[in-house]
Every structure is written in structure tokens, then in C-alpha cells.
Design an enzyme around this catalytic site. Structure first.
Site, PDB file in Angstrom:
ATOM      1  N   ARG A 113      -3.139  11.538  -1.548  1.00  0.00           N
ATOM      2  CA  ARG A 113      -3.199  10.108  -1.832  1.00  0.00           C
ATOM      3  C   ARG A 113      -3.889   9.399  -0.665  1.00  0.00           C
ATOM      4  O   ARG A 113      -3.445   9.523   0.477  1.00  0.00           O
ATOM      5  CB  ARG A 113      -1.783   9.551  -2.021  1.00  0.00           C
ATOM      6  CG  ARG A 113      -1.757   8.048  -2.172  1.00  0.00           C
ATOM      7  CD  ARG A 113      -0.334   7.473  -2.307  1.00  0.00           C
ATOM      8  NE  ARG A 113      -0.421   6.031  -2.347  1.00  0.00           N
ATOM      9  CZ  ARG A 113       0.356   5.201  -1.677  1.00  0.00           C
ATOM     10  NH1 ARG A 113       1.343   5.651  -0.916  1.00  0.00           N
ATOM     11  NH2 ARG A 113       0.191   3.894  -1.756  1.00  0.00           N
ATOM     12  N   ASN A 345       7.690   4.445  -2.981  1.00  0.00           N
ATOM     13  CA  ASN A 345       7.743   4.781  -1.560  1.00  0.00           C
ATOM     14  C   ASN A 345       9.206   4.736  -1.150  1.00  0.00           C
ATOM     15  O   ASN A 345       9.857   3.687  -1.255  1.00  0.00           O
ATOM     16  CB  ASN A 345       6.948   3.777  -0.720  1.00  0.00           C
ATOM     17  CG  ASN A 345       5.455   3.957  -0.876  1.00  0.00           C
ATOM     18  OD1 ASN A 345       4.994   4.882  -1.543  1.00  0.00           O
ATOM     19  ND2 ASN A 345       4.685   3.092  -0.252  1.00  0.00           N
ATOM     20  N   TYR A 347      12.090   5.801   1.850  1.00  0.00           N
ATOM     21  CA  TYR A 347      12.313   6.289   3.208  1.00  0.00           C
ATOM     22  C   TYR A 347      13.776   6.406   3.591  1.00  0.00           C
ATOM     23  O   TYR A 347      14.159   7.298   4.317  1.00  0.00           O
ATOM     24  CB  TYR A 347      11.609   5.367   4.218  1.00  0.00           C
ATOM     25  CG  TYR A 347      10.108   5.548   4.250  1.00  0.00           C
ATOM     26  CD1 TYR A 347       9.513   6.463   5.102  1.00  0.00           C
ATOM     27  CD2 TYR A 347       9.281   4.819   3.396  1.00  0.00           C
ATOM     28  CE1 TYR A 347       8.138   6.651   5.130  1.00  0.00           C
ATOM     29  CE2 TYR A 347       7.900   4.997   3.409  1.00  0.00           C
ATOM     30  CZ  TYR A 347       7.339   5.919   4.279  1.00  0.00           C
ATOM     31  OH  TYR A 347       5.986   6.104   4.288  1.00  0.00           O
TER      32      TYR A 347
HETATM   33  C1  LIG Z   1       5.258   4.424   7.395  1.00  0.00           C
HETATM   34  C2  LIG Z   1       4.647   3.846   6.149  1.00  0.00           C
HETATM   35  O1  LIG Z   1       5.395   2.700   5.767  1.00  0.00           O
HETATM   36  C3  LIG Z   1       5.003   2.093   4.568  1.00  0.00           C
HETATM   37  O2  LIG Z   1       5.585   0.828   4.582  1.00  0.00           O
HETATM   38  C4  LIG Z   1       6.939   0.653   4.721  1.00  0.00           C
HETATM   39  C5  LIG Z   1       7.370  -0.433   5.423  1.00  0.00           C
HETATM   40  C6  LIG Z   1       8.721  -0.701   5.552  1.00  0.00           C
HETATM   41  C7  LIG Z   1       9.631   0.143   4.954  1.00  0.00           C
HETATM   42  N1  LIG Z   1      11.011  -0.125   5.083  1.00  0.00           N
HETATM   43  O3  LIG Z   1      11.809   0.648   4.639  1.00  0.00           O
HETATM   44  O4  LIG Z   1      11.386  -1.119   5.701  1.00  0.00           O
HETATM   45  C8  LIG Z   1       9.205   1.239   4.268  1.00  0.00           C
HETATM   46  C9  LIG Z   1       7.839   1.500   4.155  1.00  0.00           C
HETATM   47  C10 LIG Z   1       3.501   1.891   4.372  1.00  0.00           C
HETATM   48  O5  LIG Z   1       3.202   1.849   2.998  1.00  0.00           O
HETATM   49  C11 LIG Z   1       2.638   2.959   5.003  1.00  0.00           C
HETATM   50  O6  LIG Z   1       1.347   2.436   5.176  1.00  0.00           O
HETATM   51  C12 LIG Z   1       3.184   3.461   6.326  1.00  0.00           C
HETATM   52  O7  LIG Z   1       3.008   2.521   7.301  1.00  0.00           O
END
Ligand SMILES: C[C@H]1O[C@@H](Oc2ccc([N+](=O)[O-])cc2)[C@H](O)[C@@H](O)[C@H]1O
Length: 523
Positions: A113, A345, A347
Site C-alpha cells: 500500500r 487503520n 493500532y
Molecule cells: C504511524 C502511522 O499513523 C497513522 O496515523 C495515526 C495517527 C494517530 C493514531 N492514533 O491512534 O492516535 C493512529 C494512527 C498514519 O496514517 C500513518 O501515516 C503513520 O503516521
């Protein structure tokens, strides 16, 4: 179970044929091993990695590329990035794309991606002037991937708006939906013969809330509780326009799919009290429901509690009308169902409380502050990024929620990863622990019947982590920023991911002997 599941003995590492089963049962008999359940990912599951243009490409003003909002931000505000850096060169993937594809082959990825820099192919943002060198760069990258059977997954917008469009108001100008549709057409026309997976936007919440209110992303504006909602509605409409454009004019001949990626962390109520449950629900609605409900919910339109909350606050603040109205009926019908898949996305898990205000988050906008408290549980291991900690079965909680709420949409996990510090060892055992837990959680998710089709780690290689600069590293490959060639070296987690991809199951005993990466035949 909806995916391949086999009975295995601890000596079996793949689909069981009769001969290996007999041999292993003999081994059990001789050595007293126990039979255990071995869960596997389906053979057609996409295993990939993700990046974005501004974070890796560099070449910020080369070969006719136009300026974007991140270029403008870092050049006019040199202290805005925590380590005083810029993305001007970053990992220099503009010049190193062949090495990037070589790394994908080393890992055995079947997908990658990446995002297209709007201003690289349309320097002003408008579709009247196409930059041939920009188009050639993405053609070269895509052709190199396709040569090795790596499926491209292309994000059209990963936060780097052409500056000239921002000068006209960017996402808060209603004409944004037209500019975006014109740009999407250029992308589909130029790359759609080889690209079959398109993502319109990456993380709307980060674009609108963090860009127009929280001042944590370019263009770093505070539009006082008004712009954030204009941005949200224009973004969703622009997405739907691009989706319908693809569906009617390109899908019949190109046969691909078009979806959107939304940040879906798991927001869990601190207790079972009605107040905490409502606080968690409001958090979910403001973080992803405001974008996902109009597209994926059965009813369409914006989340009810959110509309009520903003209406109530707007009235209290003396506004003659609410700052957030729902889409009209025509718009609702146009947007509802406008996605072939839901990009997630994911995390981490965040605890949400109505009363424990360890940190306060103002949802849905700062002007609408509900003062919801949030925190990351103390016991959860912390990464090098303050917002990212390791939580048990986090993917399962988030994705089963989406399954129930949105009638089991097709899902790709389009980002998932762990941050370490720049000078930390290549032996990144904490990242491996995080990934193995995530993969285990994905298997639980598949078991629960979630329509999960693929997974992209964030990230293939270290890159420019927005306002955090180069302090956190999230790559499977480390990038040497002291070296003008930006040499890439595999971390231990790269080998563990490679092992997963090749064998399709999680091997907790697998320990790579050394960190040498090779391209294996047979992938
Ligand atoms: C590391 C990647 O993070 C993604 O963006 C975020 C920002 C904030 C959170 N959060 O949980 O607070 C999760 C993901 C982004 O899409 C990518 O570009 C990277 O920077």
C-alpha cells in the site's frame, strides 16, 4: 470457521497430507508430543506493508512536483517538527523505489500500500495540467511491483494536499469535492489498468479534526468548531463522488475495488456505568462514526448522538443554527453503500471514562467539549509514540464491533505497527511481541466470522512520522538517515513477518539466526 484450519502436531508446519500426518503421529507416539490446534491464514489473504508519499518519497521539488501543505508547513515553520527536520528527502524512495520493491520481494509480500502525491502528478492540484514525470514515477513503481506479482493498493489522499488548493480553502471549500473527483479521474485513467485496489482517503479524522481544529496535522488551523465539520462532510462527499466515478466509468473495464481507510482504534468504556458507556460511544462516533456511518450504516447519514450533541452545544453558544447538520436525503442516498471495502487503520485500545479525566479529549470538536477522559492502561506496554501502546486482543474488539454495526463489510487492515526509538537495536523483540499479538487477534477475528481479507503492516521502512519527525521508527527496515543513499537494513521483525507470510501461521518458537535477508524462490 471461514478460513483454513487444520489439526496439527508440533512437527507440522503446513497443510496436512496423509504422509506427513502419519509421520507426525509416529513422532507423537515416540516422543510424547501433544496434538494442538494450529490456526492458519487463508492462502488468498493479502499480506503487505504500507507507506505514504510525504513520509517516504523525498524529492519534494523535483521533476515538476508542486508544493503541498506539508512542504509549506515545514518550510515556513522550521520548529514545528519535534526534531526540527522535514520530509524534503525522507527515505528518498523517489530515487530508491527499486530497492523498496526488492525489500517487498525479500519479505515475500503479495501486496503493498502506497499513496500518490497529488501535487506530484497535478502540481497545482487542478487537473488541467498533468506532470508527466510524476505520472512516470508511479508507473515505474507499479510496473516494478506487478513484475513480481505484488498487488498495488493505492491511497489517493494521505494528507498532502496541493498548497494551491489549500490557498482556496482546501477541504472546507465545497468545490473540494469537484477538485478531488477530477484528480481521481486522472489516477484511475493512468494507473487503473494495473491497480485494482483504490483507497480514497487515509484517516478522515486525522485530516479534519487534527488538521482544522486540534492543530496536529497540516494545515494546522483552528477553525473553531465549524471547519472540522465542513471538512468532514466535504471529505465524505468527495469520497462518494470518486467511488461512483470509479463504479460507473472504470470498474466495468478495470474490474477493481474502491474503498476508504478510517482510523479505528478500540475505545473501551472504563466501567459498565451508563455514563462511561455513553462516553465511549461518543468517542467512537466522533473518531470514526462521523465518516463511516454515512457510507456503511443501514440508515445512512450522520450518527444521531453526535448531531444532537453539536446542536445542543451550538444553541448554548448562541449560534442561530447548528454547526453540524446531517446530509440531505439526496446526499444520503448518494453516499450510502459507496464503498467496496472498509480500510481499517488499527493500532491500540484506549479506555474512555466520563469521570476519570486523566487526559481530556474534547469530542466531537473542541467547541463541543464533552470532556471525555481517556487513558492508556498502565499495564499496557508503551511504544516510542505516546499514542501507541500494546493492548490485548485489540483488533478483535474493534473489528467484531464493525462487523455487528455495519453488517459485516469486507475489511482490509491497512495499517498496524509499533514504534521504537531511532537508536534502538535491530533486534526489535518488542515489535515482534506486538505483531504476534496482533496476528493472534486477527485469527480470533477470522474465527468470529469477520470478513477480513488482508493486512498491511505500518511500515515497510522507517519514515517521517509527521510532527514527531524521525524520532519514532515504525519500519520493518531501518533507514540510515546519515547515509545520503538512505541504506535500508532489515530488522528482526522483518524476518518474523516473512516467516508468517511463508507459512501462514504464527510460530512463537521461530528465531531468525541472523538478519540477512534473501529473496527466496517460490514466493
Ligand atoms: C504511524 C502511522 O499513523 C497513522 O496515523 C495515526 C495517527 C494517530 C493514531 N492514533 O491512534 O492516535 C493512529 C494512527 C498514519 O496514517 C500513518 O501515516 C503513520 O503516521
Amino acid at each position: 470457521m471461514t478460513y483454513a484450519s487444520i489439526k496439527t502436531v508440533n512437527c507440522l508446519h503446513g497443510p496436512v497430507d496423509m504422509k506427513s500426518l502419519v509421520l507426525c503421529l509416529l513422532a507423537v507416539a515416540c516422543h510424547g508430543s501433544t496434538v494442538k490446534q494450529q490456526r492458519r491464514f487463508p492462502d488468498d489473504f493479502l499480506f503487505g506493508a504500507a507507506t505514504s508519499a510525504y513520509q517516504i518519497e523525498g524529492a519534494w521539488n523535483e521533476d515538476g512536483k508542486g508544493e503541498n501543505i506539508w512542504d509549506r508547513l515545514v518550510h515556513t515553520n522550521p520548529t514545528v517538527i519535534q526534531d526540527l527536520t522535514t520530509g524534503d528527502v525522507a527515505a528518498d524512495s523517489y530515487h530508491n523505489y527499486k530497492r523498496d520493491v526488492e525489500m517487498m520481494r525479500e519479505l515475500g509480500l503479495n501486496a503493498y500500500r502506497f499513496s500518490i502525491s497529488w501535487a506530484r502528478i497535478l502540481p497545482t492540484g487542478m487537473a488541467n495540467e498533468i506532470n508527466p514525470a510524476g505520472v512516470a514515477y508511479y508507473n515505474n513503481l507499479i510496473n516494478e511491483m506487478v513484475k513480481y506479482n505484488i498487488t498495488p493498493m493505492v491511497t489517493l489522499y494521505h494528507w498532502d494536499l496541493p498548497q494551491k488548493l489549500q490557498d482556496l480553502g482546501g477541504l472546507i471549500n465545497p468545490l473540494f469535492t469537484e477538485w478531488y473527483e477530477d484528480y481521481a479521474r486522472v489516477v484511475f485513467e493512468n494507473f487503473g489498468d494495473r491497480v485494482k485496489l483504490f483507497i480514497t482517503f487515509n484517516e478522515p479524522s486525522q485530516i479534519c479534526f487534527e488538521g482544522f481544529e486540534y492543530m496536529n496535522k497540516a494545515p494546522l488551523l483552528n477553525t473553531f468548531g465549524v471547519g472540522v465539520y465542513l471538512c468532514a462532510k466535504h471529505l465524505v462527499l468527495a469520497h462518494a463522488r470518486a467511488y461512483h466515478l470509479y463504479n460507473t466509468e472504470f470498474k466495468p473495464t478495470q474490474g477493481g475495488q474502491c474503498g476508504i481507510t478510517i482510523s479505528v482504534n478500540w475505545f473501551e468504556a472504563d466501567t459498565d456505568s451508563a455514563e462511561d458507556l455513553m462516553a465511549a460511544e461518543l468517542m467512537r462516533q466522533s473518531q470514526w462514526g462521523i465518516y463511516a456511518d454515512p457510507i456503511f450504516s443501514a440508515e445512512g447519514g450522520l450518527p444521531r448522538e453526535l448531531l444532537d450533541r453539536v446542536a445542543e452545544k451550538s444553541a448554548q453558544q448562541g449560534f442561530p443554527r447548528t454547526r453540524l447538520s446531517d446530509f440531505n436525503e439526496e446526499e444520503k442516498a448518494f453516499i450510502k453503500g459507496a464503498a467496496d471495502f472498509f480500510g481499517v487503520n488499527h493500532y491500540t485500545t484506549v479506555k474512555v471514562s466520563a469521570t476519570e479525566h486523566k487526559q481530556v479529549y474534547s469530542v466531537p470538536s473542541m467547541l463541543d467539549d464533552v470532556n471525555v477522559g481517556f487513558y492508556w492502561p498502565e499495564e499496557n506496554p508503551k511504544s516510542a509514540s505516546p499514542w501507541l501502546s500494546m493492548a490485548p486482543n485489540s483488533i478483535y474488539h474493534a473489528l467484531t464491533h464493525l462487523k455487528e454495526k455495519y453488517n459485516n463489510p469486507k475489511i482490509y487492515i491497512t495499517e498496524n505497527g509499533w514504534a521504537t526509538y531511532r537508536n534502538s537495536s535491530l533486534i526489535d523483540n518488542d515489535r515482534i511481541t506486538y505483531y504476534r499479538a496482533a496476528w493472534e487477534s486477527m485469527l480470533n477475528t477470522l474465527d468470529a466470522g469477520v470478513n477480513l481479507k488482508g493486512y498491511m503492516v505500518w511500515s515497510l521502512l522507517d519514515n517521517m512520522e509527521w510532527l514527531e519527525g524521525y524520532i519514532p521508527c515504525l519500519g520493518l527496515y531501518q533507514v540510515d538517515y546519515q547515509d545520503p543513499a538512505r541504506t535500508r537494513v532489515a530488522r528482526k521483525s522483518a524476518l518474523v513477518y516473512k516467516h508468517l507470510i511463508k507459512n501462514r501461521y504464527i510460530d512463537y518458537e521461530y528465531e531468525p539466526g541472523n538478519l540477512t535477508m534473501t529473496i527466496d524462490d517460490g514466493f
